[in-house]
Design an enzyme around this catalytic site. Structure first.
Site, PDB file in Angstrom:
ATOM      1  N   GLU A 261      46.121  46.651  33.595  1.00 18.17           N
ATOM      2  CA  GLU A 261      46.466  46.167  34.941  1.00 18.17           C
ATOM      3  C   GLU A 261      46.169  44.679  34.936  1.00 18.17           C
ATOM      4  OE1 GLU A 261      47.937  47.996  36.972  1.00 18.17           O
ATOM      5  OE2 GLU A 261      47.429  50.004  36.284  1.00 18.17           O
TER       6      GLU A 261
ATOM      7  N   CYS B 241      44.689  41.203  42.582  1.00 21.57           N
ATOM      8  CA  CYS B 241      45.910  41.025  41.767  1.00 21.57           C
ATOM      9  C   CYS B 241      47.167  41.283  42.585  1.00 21.57           C
ATOM     10  CB  CYS B 241      45.909  41.989  40.591  1.00 21.57           C
ATOM     11  SG  CYS B 241      44.467  41.840  39.578  1.00 21.57           S
TER      12      CYS B 241
ATOM     13  N   LYS C 205      32.529  48.634  30.239  1.00 22.21           N
ATOM     14  CA  LYS C 205      31.929  47.293  30.306  1.00 22.21           C
ATOM     15  C   LYS C 205      32.311  46.684  31.646  1.00 22.21           C
ATOM     16  CE  LYS C 205      33.376  43.201  29.150  1.00 22.21           C
ATOM     17  NZ  LYS C 205      32.894  42.549  30.376  1.00 22.21           N
TER      18      LYS C 205
HETATM   19  C1  SIN Z   1      43.128  44.525  41.807  1.00 27.46           C
HETATM   20  O1  SIN Z   1      43.211  43.486  42.420  1.00 27.46           O
HETATM   21  O2  SIN Z   1      42.939  44.513  40.589  1.00 27.46           O
HETATM   22  C2  SIN Z   1      43.229  45.874  42.452  1.00 27.46           C
HETATM   23  C3  SIN Z   1      43.634  45.821  43.867  1.00 27.46           C
HETATM   24  C4  SIN Z   1      43.802  47.172  44.495  1.00 27.46           C
HETATM   25  O3  SIN Z   1      43.528  48.228  43.900  1.00 27.46           O
HETATM   26  O4  SIN Z   1      44.239  47.199  45.625  1.00 27.46           O
END
Ligand code: SIN
Length: 476
Positions: free
Chosen positions: A248, A282, A173
């Site tokens: 994550e 993130c 999704k």
């Molecule tokens: C993310 O922000 O979820 C992933 C960032 C990354 O893989 O560098």
């Protein structure tokens, strides 16, 4: 040559559904596609298709699965320019970054095409004279993947490539804002020869689709990238069927600059860590701690670099920062900056909506930021670099760890003893030393505490898609 601009969902090798939900370019709100609005029924069909495909797919030789993944990788690379353009249109990031993301996405497919052949078991010295102990790893079954809008391509391949390598099948999704890149990847997988039902991509009612995924006993693993709040809901929803979870989640990355750092290098590192994807990752530096001896120098140099950034439409030449994803994202950044300034922070550059208006926000540097400001405990998810001043190593380690999150952390220092001490003391899944970017397919990406469960990328990224089976071979 595959036409990969699809506006339909992909279930059991078929393109299904009619256009109901508009997808717009976040830079100008222009509608770029109409996609289906699917729900629980279609999700159940996709799970059934993935279940039917699991037997034959998992029984292929690892080398055969590897060859199909390799072909998918080659097709993604061959179409990187067009895929990048599509990604910019639906997500907003500058073209160079979008193409960079496509290559990053492809790198997971390449890596796991190779890794498919290396899912090793083990033998264990037996305590029984007539027994032998053998451990094998088998694919877990059907997996569900829920992916975010900030990396519409890479977060899909980082999840499904190891799953396919292990012999699993998937229902994906994508984020409601960015389904087109997901459909394009599915079209290329189909062209690469991925059998029907191995990959299914559904967009529509997030709660209905996610709910059907979580409830189904046929889905054996849930892999999700997104907020900690949603991750917690998924853990609860998956409890009844006791699924394997790969999560994550959010971050609150500290970026520490010590007095002994190479300040110019630290400025460059902060630029990439903070402003990649307009601060919407993130792993973005969320709190920049600078030791008092280099604070003035660092803030001046960072401000000069930030002022060189060009804000605009992602497909214009030279643009280094596109729009934020939606109005809520802009409102959050405005609120956090307003709170910080109201409590005494100073703006050295930026600090407001860009003159282009809409969702364009000026790249911003704030000094005199202190821990009572809301951005200290909230993920900014925007182009704002807040600088905190600190005095000692112990003080900054305590400040850095004072969060429920534990995804990425960064620091710049040259003293070898300090490098080891701080790297070991930071309570994070990833520590990046003297660099501003740590994402690569060959390393285990993931967090501790409320930043998640499990690792993606590297040989570890395959673990959540396999079960370990112990066989005692007795009577020998
Ligand atoms: C993310 O922000 O979820 C992933 C960032 C990354 O893989 O560098």
């Amino acid at each position: 040559m595959t036409e990969f601009h699809k506006e339909q969902c992909f279930i059991n090798g078929e393109w299904l559904g009619k256009g109901q939900t508009p997808i717009t370019n976040p830079a100008n709100d222009v509608q770029i596609a109409l996609v289906p609005n699917m729900g629980a029924d279609e999700t159940k069909k996709a799970i059934a298709a993935a279940k039917a495909a699991f037997g034959p797919w998992s029984k292929l030789l690892a080398k055969e699965r590897s060859a199909i993944l390799r072909k998918w990788y080659e097709l993604i690379v061959a179409n990187a320019d067009e895929l990048g353009a599509l990604l910019t249109k639906e997500q907003g990031k500058p073209l160079a970054e979008a193409k960079g993301e496509i290559m990053y996405a492809a790198s997971f497919v390449e890596f796991y095409a190779e890794e498919a052949k290396r899912i090793y078991g083990e033998t264990i010295p037996s305590p029984y004279p007539d027994g032998r102990i053998v451990v094998i790893r088998q694919p877990i079954g059907v997996i569900a993947a829920i992916t975010p809008w900030n990396f519409p391509a890479a977060m899909i391949t980082r999840k499904v490539a190891p799953a396919f390598a292990a012999g699993c099948t998937a229902v994906v999704k994508p984020a409601p804002d960015t389904p087109l890149t997901a459909f394009a990847l599915a079209a290329l997988a189909q062209e690469a020869g991925l059998p029907d039902g191995v990959l299914n991509v559904i967009s529509g009612d997030a709660q209905a689709i996610g709910g059907a995924m979580c409830e189904s006993p046929d889905v054996r693993a849930m892999t999700f990238t997104g907020s900690t709040a949603v991750g917690k809901i998924l853990i609860k929803q998956c409890a009844d069927t006791v699924k394997q979870m790969g999560l994550e989640l959010g971050g609150n990355a500290p970026f520490i600059v010590f007095d002994d750092a190479d300040v110019d290098a630290a400025v460059q590192g902060a630029m990439v860590s903070k402003f990649r994807n307009a601060g919407q990752t993130c792993v973005c530096a969320n709190r920049i701690f600078v030791q008092s001896g280099v604070y003035e120098e660092f803030s001046k140099k960072l401000t000069i670099e930030v002022e060189k950034m060009k804000v605009g439409f992602g497909d214009e030449d030279g643009v280094t920062q596109g729009p934020l994803i939606n109005d809520a994202a802009v409102a959050k950044v405005e609120r956090l900056v307003g709170d910080a300034v109201g409590k005494g922070a100073s703006v050295t550059t930026g600090g407001k909506l860009h003159e282009l208006g809409g969702r364009f926000y000026e790249p911003t540097v704030l000094t005199n930021v202190t821990k009572n400001m809301d951005m200290t405990t909230n993920e900014i998810f925007g182009p704002v670099a807040p600088l905190y001043k600190f005095e000692t190593e112990d003080e900054v380690v305590e400040l850095a760890n004072a969060t429920e999150f534990g995804l990425a952390s960064y620091f710049y220092a040259r003293d070898l003893g300090r490098v080891w001490r701080v790297a070991e003391a930071l309570d994070y899944g990833m520590v990046c030393i003297n660099s501003g970017i740590l994402s690569t397919e060959v390393a285990p990406f993931g967090g501790v505490k409320e930043s998640g469960i499990g690792r993606e990328g590297s040989r570890h990224g395959i673990e959540e898609f396999t079960e370990t089976k112990y066989m005692l071979m007795s009577g020998i």
